[in-house]
Design a protein around this motif. Sequence first.
Motif, PDB file in Angstrom:
ATOM      1  N   GLN A  37     -53.578 -60.934  53.720  1.00 38.72           N
ATOM      2  CA  GLN A  37     -52.629 -61.208  54.788  1.00 38.72           C
ATOM      3  C   GLN A  37     -51.232 -60.684  54.455  1.00 38.72           C
ATOM      4  O   GLN A  37     -50.269 -60.979  55.157  1.00 38.72           O
ATOM      5  CB  GLN A  37     -52.553 -62.724  55.033  1.00 38.72           C
ATOM      6  N   PHE A  40     -48.702 -59.198  56.896  1.00 34.13           N
ATOM      7  CA  PHE A  40     -48.092 -60.086  57.874  1.00 34.13           C
ATOM      8  C   PHE A  40     -46.936 -60.826  57.203  1.00 34.13           C
ATOM      9  O   PHE A  40     -47.143 -61.522  56.214  1.00 34.13           O
ATOM     10  CB  PHE A  40     -49.127 -61.084  58.403  1.00 34.13           C
ATOM     11  N   GLY A  42     -45.402 -63.528  57.021  1.00 31.06           N
ATOM     12  CA  GLY A  42     -45.401 -64.948  57.351  1.00 31.06           C
ATOM     13  C   GLY A  42     -44.997 -65.817  56.182  1.00 31.06           C
ATOM     14  O   GLY A  42     -44.116 -65.472  55.395  1.00 31.06           O
ATOM     15  N   GLY A  80     -50.529 -69.841  59.534  1.00 32.71           N
ATOM     16  CA  GLY A  80     -51.039 -68.498  59.781  1.00 32.71           C
ATOM     17  C   GLY A  80     -52.249 -68.097  58.986  1.00 32.71           C
ATOM     18  O   GLY A  80     -52.529 -66.897  58.870  1.00 32.71           O
ATOM     19  N   LYS A  82     -55.652 -67.139  58.797  1.00 40.89           N
ATOM     20  CA  LYS A  82     -56.626 -66.729  59.790  1.00 40.89           C
ATOM     21  C   LYS A  82     -58.043 -67.151  59.424  1.00 40.89           C
ATOM     22  O   LYS A  82     -58.865 -67.390  60.315  1.00 40.89           O
ATOM     23  CB  LYS A  82     -56.566 -65.213  60.012  1.00 40.89           C
ATOM     24  N   ARG A 115     -54.873 -60.499  64.631  1.00 32.71           N
ATOM     25  CA  ARG A 115     -54.281 -59.423  63.837  1.00 32.71           C
ATOM     26  C   ARG A 115     -55.186 -58.197  63.752  1.00 32.71           C
ATOM     27  O   ARG A 115     -54.816 -57.201  63.141  1.00 32.71           O
ATOM     28  CB  ARG A 115     -53.962 -59.914  62.428  1.00 32.71           C
ATOM     29  N   ARG A 147     -52.882 -69.922  70.950  1.00 30.85           N
ATOM     30  CA  ARG A 147     -51.873 -68.959  70.492  1.00 30.85           C
ATOM     31  C   ARG A 147     -50.463 -69.491  70.720  1.00 30.85           C
ATOM     32  O   ARG A 147     -49.551 -69.228  69.929  1.00 30.85           O
ATOM     33  CB  ARG A 147     -52.062 -67.615  71.189  1.00 30.85           C
ATOM     34  N   ASP A 152     -49.425 -66.112  65.834  1.00 36.33           N
ATOM     35  CA  ASP A 152     -48.449 -65.418  64.994  1.00 36.33           C
ATOM     36  C   ASP A 152     -47.076 -65.316  65.658  1.00 36.33           C
ATOM     37  O   ASP A 152     -46.050 -65.368  64.982  1.00 36.33           O
ATOM     38  CB  ASP A 152     -48.960 -64.007  64.671  1.00 36.33           C
ATOM     39  N   ARG A 212     -39.613 -59.491  59.662  1.00 31.14           N
ATOM     40  CA  ARG A 212     -40.250 -60.397  60.614  1.00 31.14           C
ATOM     41  C   ARG A 212     -39.902 -60.036  62.052  1.00 31.14           C
ATOM     42  O   ARG A 212     -40.763 -60.099  62.942  1.00 31.14           O
ATOM     43  CB  ARG A 212     -39.834 -61.843  60.307  1.00 31.14           C
ATOM     44  N   TYR A 219     -45.360 -57.006  68.233  1.00 36.34           N
ATOM     45  CA  TYR A 219     -46.498 -57.923  68.281  1.00 36.34           C
ATOM     46  C   TYR A 219     -47.468 -57.563  69.396  1.00 36.34           C
ATOM     47  O   TYR A 219     -47.073 -57.351  70.546  1.00 36.34           O
ATOM     48  CB  TYR A 219     -45.995 -59.351  68.469  1.00 36.34           C
TER      49      TYR A 219
END
Length: 230
Positions: A37, A40, A42, A80, A82, A115, A147, A152, A212, A219
């Motif tokens: 991940q 990402f 996050g 986050g 997944k 993602r 969501r 995300d 970010r 996105y």
Amino acid sequence: MAFQGSVLGTCAMQWIIRVTAVGMLCSGACAGDWEVQKEFPGVDNDRTISRSIERAERAYKDRNFKQARWLYETRLSPVGDKFAQYMIGYMYANGEGTQQNPELAAAWFLLAAERGNPDLLAISNEALEALTPEARGRARAKAEALRAEHGDQQLLRRLLREDKDSMRVQTGSRSERCNQNSVVRMSSVDQTQESISVEGYCRFIRARIEKRQTYLDQYTVHGDVEKPAD
């Protein structure tokens, strides 16, 4: 725990979901494998998250499914993870610790796939195809609701607010001035404390904000897109 009738699909679909779950667990693409991940921007893994991962996976292996699902849903999905989101769908699909709910299973699979992970995309598409058209529409609506809470986009917006608030607090300035000579204390990933200059802290936070924000600006929800009616 076979799938039932046209609503749940065939035993072949259950086999696909189960085999994929075992494969993902064995290959390390599981809750806690934050390397997969890393693209990402996050939440960083830390001791709190690691403990939740260990507890969830131990509970699942011990067949304490209610505890495992609670940890996946309240501790790991919001940051986050997944695979945790996938596991919630998997448990709904197979009635582990809850009644079988194919619509919720498909919704969680869609969330997990946002993602673009190929395995998760395949599973979410299989889960949708197993539903009736009416159930498929409800699953998509549930995925949208998930969501809005666990996706995300919402996570990154929250993290950006936290970054900006943290910079203001650490610099002691509403204008976020970074030319001060003082130092701030930061926690590293392993929770050890480090001293860093305010200027260095600002560079770090600003770089993270930029990363970010860029991800948020670009996105895109991957996964099922409902085909328009003819």
